[in-house]
Design a protein around this motif. Sequence first.
Motif, PDB file in Angstrom:
ATOM      1  N   UNK A 107       0.840  -1.221   0.000  1.00  0.00           N
ATOM      2  CA  UNK A 107       0.000   0.000   0.000  1.00  0.00           C
ATOM      3  C   UNK A 107       0.863   1.254   0.000  1.00  0.00           C
ATOM      4  N   UNK A 108       1.954   1.211   0.742  1.00  0.00           N
ATOM      5  CA  UNK A 108       2.835   2.383   0.795  1.00  0.00           C
ATOM      6  C   UNK A 108       3.536   2.586  -0.550  1.00  0.00           C
ATOM      7  N   UNK A 109       3.961   1.468  -1.147  1.00  0.00           N
ATOM      8  CA  UNK A 109       4.577   1.579  -2.472  1.00  0.00           C
ATOM      9  C   UNK A 109       3.590   2.196  -3.461  1.00  0.00           C
ATOM     10  N   UNK A 110       2.362   1.665  -3.462  1.00  0.00           N
ATOM     11  CA  UNK A 110       1.358   2.152  -4.417  1.00  0.00           C
ATOM     12  C   UNK A 110       1.045   3.623  -4.178  1.00  0.00           C
ATOM     13  N   UNK A 111       0.943   3.981  -2.918  1.00  0.00           N
ATOM     14  CA  UNK A 111       0.654   5.379  -2.586  1.00  0.00           C
ATOM     15  C   UNK A 111       1.780   6.271  -3.117  1.00  0.00           C
ATOM     16  N   UNK A 112       3.006   5.905  -2.797  1.00  0.00           N
ATOM     17  CA  UNK A 112       4.152   6.732  -3.203  1.00  0.00           C
ATOM     18  C   UNK A 112       4.252   6.794  -4.735  1.00  0.00           C
ATOM     19  N   UNK A 113       4.067   5.633  -5.370  1.00  0.00           N
ATOM     20  CA  UNK A 113       4.144   5.615  -6.848  1.00  0.00           C
ATOM     21  C   UNK A 113       3.054   6.506  -7.457  1.00  0.00           C
ATOM     22  N   UNK A 114       1.848   6.390  -6.917  1.00  0.00           N
ATOM     23  CA  UNK A 114       0.748   7.202  -7.445  1.00  0.00           C
ATOM     24  C   UNK A 114       0.982   8.685  -7.244  1.00  0.00           C
ATOM     25  N   UNK A 115       1.524   8.995  -6.066  1.00  0.00           N
ATOM     26  CA  UNK A 115       1.732  10.410  -5.749  1.00  0.00           C
ATOM     27  C   UNK A 115       2.747  11.079  -6.670  1.00  0.00           C
ATOM     28  N   UNK A 116       3.742  10.314  -7.129  1.00  0.00           N
ATOM     29  CA  UNK A 116       4.777  10.969  -7.951  1.00  0.00           C
ATOM     30  C   UNK A 116       4.758  10.507  -9.417  1.00  0.00           C
ATOM     31  N   UNK A 117       3.678   9.824  -9.802  1.00  0.00           N
ATOM     32  CA  UNK A 117       3.665   9.280 -11.175  1.00  0.00           C
ATOM     33  C   UNK A 117       3.653  10.379 -12.244  1.00  0.00           C
ATOM     34  N   UNK A 118       3.136  11.548 -11.906  1.00  0.00           N
ATOM     35  CA  UNK A 118       3.122  12.635 -12.884  1.00  0.00           C
ATOM     36  C   UNK A 118       4.298  13.597 -12.715  1.00  0.00           C
ATOM     37  N   UNK A 119       5.212  13.268 -11.836  1.00  0.00           N
ATOM     38  CA  UNK A 119       6.400  14.126 -11.651  1.00  0.00           C
ATOM     39  C   UNK A 119       7.364  13.863 -12.808  1.00  0.00           C
ATOM     40  N   UNK A 120       8.496  14.574 -12.778  1.00  0.00           N
ATOM     41  CA  UNK A 120       9.477  14.336 -13.839  1.00  0.00           C
ATOM     42  C   UNK A 120      10.413  13.165 -13.505  1.00  0.00           C
ATOM     43  N   UNK A 121      10.223  12.569 -12.336  1.00  0.00           N
ATOM     44  CA  UNK A 121      10.995  11.364 -12.004  1.00  0.00           C
ATOM     45  C   UNK A 121      10.374  10.166 -12.722  1.00  0.00           C
ATOM     46  N   UNK A 122      11.234   9.271 -13.168  1.00  0.00           N
ATOM     47  CA  UNK A 122      10.736   8.060 -13.842  1.00  0.00           C
ATOM     48  C   UNK A 122      10.841   6.897 -12.858  1.00  0.00           C
ATOM     49  N   UNK A 123       9.725   6.224 -12.619  1.00  0.00           N
ATOM     50  CA  UNK A 123       9.709   5.149 -11.618  1.00  0.00           C
ATOM     51  C   UNK A 123      10.177   3.826 -12.219  1.00  0.00           C
ATOM     52  N   UNK A 124      11.069   3.151 -11.535  1.00  0.00           N
ATOM     53  CA  UNK A 124      11.447   1.790 -11.947  1.00  0.00           C
ATOM     54  C   UNK A 124      10.548   0.800 -11.213  1.00  0.00           C
ATOM     55  N   UNK A 125      10.425  -0.446 -11.734  1.00  0.00           N
ATOM     56  CA  UNK A 125       9.566  -1.409 -11.027  1.00  0.00           C
ATOM     57  C   UNK A 125      10.088  -1.675  -9.616  1.00  0.00           C
ATOM     58  N   UNK A 126       9.177  -1.954  -8.695  1.00  0.00           N
ATOM     59  CA  UNK A 126       9.572  -2.319  -7.327  1.00  0.00           C
ATOM     60  C   UNK A 126       8.734  -3.521  -6.917  1.00  0.00           C
ATOM     61  N   UNK A 127       9.357  -4.692  -6.880  1.00  0.00           N
ATOM     62  CA  UNK A 127       8.631  -5.932  -6.580  1.00  0.00           C
ATOM     63  C   UNK A 127       8.842  -6.432  -5.155  1.00  0.00           C
ATOM     64  N   UNK A 128       9.671  -5.727  -4.409  1.00  0.00           N
ATOM     65  CA  UNK A 128       9.945  -6.125  -3.027  1.00  0.00           C
ATOM     66  C   UNK A 128      10.782  -5.064  -2.349  1.00  0.00           C
ATOM     67  N   UNK A 129      11.062  -5.246  -1.058  1.00  0.00           N
ATOM     68  CA  UNK A 129      11.776  -4.278  -0.183  1.00  0.00           C
ATOM     69  C   UNK A 129      10.919  -3.027   0.027  1.00  0.00           C
ATOM     70  N   UNK A 130      11.466  -2.067   0.777  1.00  0.00           N
ATOM     71  CA  UNK A 130      10.728  -0.798   0.889  1.00  0.00           C
ATOM     72  C   UNK A 130      11.465   0.347   0.222  1.00  0.00           C
ATOM     73  N   UNK A 131      12.061   0.006  -0.939  1.00  0.00           N
ATOM     74  CA  UNK A 131      12.794   1.026  -1.679  1.00  0.00           C
ATOM     75  C   UNK A 131      12.226   1.205  -3.090  1.00  0.00           C
ATOM     76  N   UNK A 132      12.123   2.445  -3.489  1.00  0.00           N
ATOM     77  CA  UNK A 132      11.681   2.781  -4.836  1.00  0.00           C
ATOM     78  C   UNK A 132      12.830   3.480  -5.550  1.00  0.00           C
TER      79      UNK A 132
END
Length: 376
Positions: A287-312
């Motif tokens: 849930x935290x990953x999804x929240x963080x990913x959603x919050x910055x998905x429109x930023x200029x940062x490009x998200x890499x996949x995160x399948x485990x750990x608590x690091x994005x």
Amino acid sequence: MMSKLPHTTASIFSVMSQLANEHEAINLSQGFPNFPVDERLLEISGRLLKENIHQYTPMAGLPSLLDKIAQLTLDNYHKKISTTTEILVTSGATQGIFMAINALVDKGDEVIILDPSYDSYEPSVLVAGGIPVRISLNDDYTPNFNRIETAITSKTKMLIINNPHNPTGKIWTISDFEALELILEKHPQIIILSDEVYEYISFLHPHISFHTRPKLSNRTIIASSFGKSLHITGWKVGYLITPENLMSEIKKVHQFLVFSVNSFSQYVISEYLDVADFGGIAKMYRQKRDLFQNLIKDSRFELLPCDGTYFQVVSYKNISTQNDLEFARELITKHEVAAIPISVFHNDAADRQMLRFCFAKTDETLIAAAEKLNKV
Ligand code: PMP
Ligand code: GLN
């Protein structure tokens, strides 16, 4: 005086956390949760503090804690292990990893490390007098088995694997294990050191532990961390599990490095394990990953996949041409968010214009950080 670690400076985690504090930045750098610990853990701590639990425990660990670790291993991985000969409670996974390497690696032995790699592996090998052989994972951070096979020589003593993987969040699949088993069949002398501190934070499928790989588990040392699994990184309690022939050598070193890990945390953790919810950890962090990913998905940062750990991990190549250390510093000083530059996990230290954010934070912290990141 000759230094055993001539290139070692303060860890990037200390550097970035300190800089974050100085600039009152939101600290998504060093990997630790900022949400409160479980009330039940506090209740047990308060109660046990007044009991007679303040003297040395047996060297390998408090017997009740060893029993519960054995039960946890049976419940999660269907592996029966001996409480008396195959488990060792350590002062965090860091000490376990250092000690496993220093007990088993001799001068001149080669140890294969897969890059990007956690910062403690190479220095631990160097102190042992071993030779770190650092090879890269594939570009998508899956293991490159050709490179692993090519790196093996008659001097290879150990292969270090970290799954789920810090910093990339990559997790191993069954076919990865099968490929490794095929290679290592030909090299029975190679010991595996499997750093599984994020074993409960696997999002795509339940964590596949070396405990469940009988072809290799008889020569694998598995490192776990209650710091990660119970959200108490500052307690620095972890454990190693490995067959007796390897464990007896590791215990010889532990006896003189630590003897016994602090009694209070062992008693508390032992009791807390009766009620701790391991099943809910991945859900909470997903849930935290999804929240963080959603919050910055429109930023200029490009998200890499995160399948485990608590690091994005993110790429900032659309934002700046600065190297990642400079960019991480500027992110703190100008935008008040701290991250870890990825270059520090690579042997070549080459810049890949990537940063690692820790999302083990309260939703409020993640929202506040994202607000700032969206303006970068
Ligand atoms: N291995 C990895 C991959 C880590 O990220 C960490 C950091 N927690 C450790 C080992 C060390 O764990 P501990 O804090 O229990 O020493
Ligand atoms: N494992 C933590 C991380 O990756 C850091 C632990 C430490 O500061 N040594 O952020």
